[in-house]
Design an enzyme around this catalytic site. Structure first.
Site, PDB file in Angstrom:
ATOM      1  N   GLU A 113       0.827  -1.208   0.000  1.00 41.84           N
ATOM      2  CA  GLU A 113       0.000   0.000   0.000  1.00 41.84           C
ATOM      3  C   GLU A 113       0.862   1.259   0.000  1.00 41.84           C
ATOM      4  O   GLU A 113       1.609   1.502   0.956  1.00 41.84           O
ATOM      5  CB  GLU A 113      -0.922   0.032   1.219  1.00 41.84           C
ATOM      6  CG  GLU A 113      -1.777   1.286   1.250  1.00 41.84           C
ATOM      7  CD  GLU A 113      -2.766   1.304   2.398  1.00 41.84           C
ATOM      8  OE1 GLU A 113      -3.654   2.177   2.389  1.00 41.84           O
ATOM      9  OE2 GLU A 113      -2.650   0.459   3.306  1.00 41.84           O
ATOM     10  N   HIS A 143      -8.723   0.608  -1.351  1.00 46.74           N
ATOM     11  CA  HIS A 143      -9.332   1.226  -0.183  1.00 46.74           C
ATOM     12  C   HIS A 143     -10.078   2.480  -0.615  1.00 46.74           C
ATOM     13  O   HIS A 143      -9.540   3.302  -1.370  1.00 46.74           O
ATOM     14  CB  HIS A 143      -8.270   1.613   0.860  1.00 46.74           C
ATOM     15  CG  HIS A 143      -7.929   0.505   1.800  1.00 46.74           C
ATOM     16  ND1 HIS A 143      -6.819   0.527   2.621  1.00 46.74           N
ATOM     17  CD2 HIS A 143      -8.569  -0.668   2.081  1.00 46.74           C
ATOM     18  CE1 HIS A 143      -6.784  -0.573   3.345  1.00 46.74           C
ATOM     19  NE2 HIS A 143      -7.835  -1.312   3.034  1.00 46.74           N
ATOM     20  N   GLU A 179     -11.940   2.019   4.208  1.00 49.73           N
ATOM     21  CA  GLU A 179     -10.998   2.241   5.304  1.00 49.73           C
ATOM     22  C   GLU A 179     -11.099   3.712   5.665  1.00 49.73           C
ATOM     23  O   GLU A 179     -10.667   4.584   4.907  1.00 49.73           O
ATOM     24  CB  GLU A 179      -9.563   1.892   4.921  1.00 49.73           C
ATOM     25  CG  GLU A 179      -8.635   2.009   6.126  1.00 49.73           C
ATOM     26  CD  GLU A 179      -7.164   1.968   5.756  1.00 49.73           C
ATOM     27  OE1 GLU A 179      -6.416   1.259   6.453  1.00 49.73           O
ATOM     28  OE2 GLU A 179      -6.767   2.638   4.799  1.00 49.73           O
TER      29      GLU A 179
END
Length: 558
Positions: free
Chosen positions: A143, A202, A237
């Site tokens: 990420e 996300h 998220e």
């Protein structure tokens, strides 16, 4: 190219005491799966046992892979190894970030190494974890994090470069639109560049709240995902929710079967399978239905043109036609669906479908509810009408169960005994107060498998549960080895497409009109009224079940 993006919700934002309850709520909000972020090892073990769909495991390990403390680096590696094993069983992946919670861009909190040294340590650790992931059949998602939190991997291009150095078939990159909004010049282009190596997404708005609460336009993101044929998960998220989950999380929560066709998480089996009417089986193959789907089956209106002398313009009728300004009825249908003067158009809309559903369902109780207490679960329109039908046809008392206080207030106004299942174990309470043999029948009206399990727990030994709701997907929260097995409970489907032998359509309709004229509350149930050109607002309102019971359209220009 097109894609169906599945939606995940991080478990910390889903109400519930365990992963099963959290998934139950997440699905009500329109999500397909949970993303584990709170105590993920224990949650993953529970999810494996309960067969809960998991989009990814995010966090939950000690330290960081480039932590300044060598012992914490070892802890992070050990924890990620265990999480990857669990992820393999769950069929998902783990998110890894090349940070230790700090950035050398701020004074006094760097790792003590150069950026290149940090990157080398990260690449070495993820290379070894990649081999672990390959062994367990799981995946790793690198990420990128914005410049204020790290300086090793900031953009999707950085993650792709690291993935290339690692060169493992189990290592993919992630796209987090909150960080991308800070770092990427073009969100869609970055996603397209990731292509087949994009493993997870996300979602959040610019302020880290749920989409729609900031200024971020997500349309280019979904356009890009469709362009690359992305079929994975996009999980919420967030830093926080802007309000109560029942009010702010995206969903289309409707008491009607038609809403199972709506949204990315649409669950209606006709969209996935082929219904064979001769065999009466769903079979693999070309789905029976595809989009566009025309909605509507609760309506009433006024005749504006007629070709028969006994049905004049101005005659009021009810029926099951679609959401539209005008429709055509045969003369026989119009005659059989005349709306009595004492009833409103709102009453008439429920005569068309909701009341027949309830009359048919109560018939499946086989009169076992007479002079006895009964329980209804789910205080949507069907449950609130069904409870009245049960009482008018002989039930001694009606207990109404829901998790939303505003709906329980409506139930109490109708004379039902309200019970909030969010606050107490309803089956335990009722059996303590009334005895284990007191309740012969429970009507499950929510379409939630966990609620069906609670209905089974509520009824007496060899009691009857009438399943009125429309259950889709795998039944998380339904445990048939428990009270169903030990108490010999009977479950009967009260589905309106299968009329009880006591009814035929004309007699069902006639009985419904008699009940409506006898004081049954139909149109008097709360409903939000909107013009048809505000349909999008109607769907948004139905996503707030604590505020909106149902929506009625009007056609001001018709």
């Amino acid at each position: 190219m097109s894609a169906r993006v599945r939606l995940g919700l991080q478990d910390r934002f889903a109400p519930g005491a365990d992963v099963s309850e959290k998934l139950e709520h997440a699905k009500r909000y329109g999500f397909d799966a949970l993303e584990l972020s709170v105590d993920p090892i224990a949650s993953a073990q529970a999810a494996i046992h309960e067969r809960i769909p998991i989009s990814a495991i995010c966090g939950g390990y000690r330290g960081w892979l480039i932590d300044p403390d060598a012992e914490m680096r070892r802890s992070a590696y050990e924890d990620l190894t265990r999480l990857l094993e669990l992820a393999g069983t769950l069929g998902c992946g783990c998110v890894v970030v090349p940070i230790w919670g700090r950035t050398r861009n701020l004074p006094g909190i760097a790792t003590g190494r150069t950026r290149d040294e940090d990157e080398a340590i990260f690449v070495d650790a993820v290379s070894r974890l990649g081999r672990t992931a390959e062994r367990f059949g799981s995946r790793l998602f690198i990420e990128p994090i914005n410049r204020y939190q790290n300086d090793v991997c900031v953009t999707v291009a950085d993650a792709l470069r690291l993935r290339q150095r690692i060169d493992s078939a189990a290592v993919f990159v992630m796209a987090d639109v909150f960080h991308m909004n800070i770092e990427e010049a073009d969100l869609g282009a970055a996603i397209v560049a990731a292509g087949k190596w994009l493993g997870h997404v996300h979602l959040a708005d610019s302020n880290r709240l749920e989409p729609g609460k900031g200024h971020l336009d997500l349309q280019p993101v979904f356009d890009a995902l469709a362009r690359i044929g992305y079929g994975g998960y996009a999980s919420f998220e967030l830093a926080a929710l802007s309000g109560d989950p029942d009010a702010v999380l995206p969903a289309v929560i409707s008491p009607g079967t038609e809403m199972t066709y709506v949204g990315r998480g649409a669950t209606n089996p006709y969209l996935r399978k082929r219904w064979d009417p001769q065999l009466r089986l769903f079979l693999p193959g070309e789905p029976t239905q595809d989009y566009p789907v025309v909605f509507g089956y609760r309506t009433a209106g006024e005749v504006v043109e007629s070709r028969v002398p006994d049905i004049t313009p101005g005659t009021r009728v009810f029926g099951r036609w679609r959401h539209t300004e005008f429709t055509t009825l045969s003369a026989d249908d119009a005659r059989s669906q005349l709306l009595p003067d004492a009833l409103t158009f709102d009453d008439g809309a429920d005569l068309a479908q909701m009341l027949p559903i309830c009359l048919n369902a109560v018939a499946f109780a086989e009169e076992r509810h007479l002079a006895a207490p009964v329980v209804l679960i789910g205080c949507g329109p069907v449950g609130l009408i069904l409870g009245q039908v049960a009482r008018l046809t002989g039930a001694a008392r009606v207990y109404a169960v829901d998790r939303l206080a505003p709906r329980l207030e409506i139930a109490a106004s109708l004379g039902f005994v309200p019970l909030n299942s969010a606050d107490e174990d309803v089956a335990l309470k009722l059996k303590h107060e009334l005895g284990s043999e007191a309740i012969p029948v429970a009507f499950e009206c929510s379409g939630n498998p966990r609620a069906l399990h609670e209905a089974i727990r509520i009824v007496r030994r060899r009691g009857t549960v009438v399943a009125v709701g429309f259950y889709q997907g795998e039944p998380a929260g339904l445990f048939l080895g428990d009270e169903f097995h030990h108490n010999g409970v009977e479950i009967r489907s009260g589905q309106i497409g299968n009329l009880h032998p006591r009814w035929q359509t004309p007699t069902l309709r006639s009985a419904g009109i008699d009940l409506a004229l006898g004081g049954l509350v139909l149109g008097g149930l709360p409903r939000l009224r909107l013009p048809i050109d505000a349909a999008s607002h109607a769907f948004a309102a139905l996503a707030r079940p604590a505020e909106t019971l149902q929506v009625a359209f009007s056609y001001p220009d018709a």
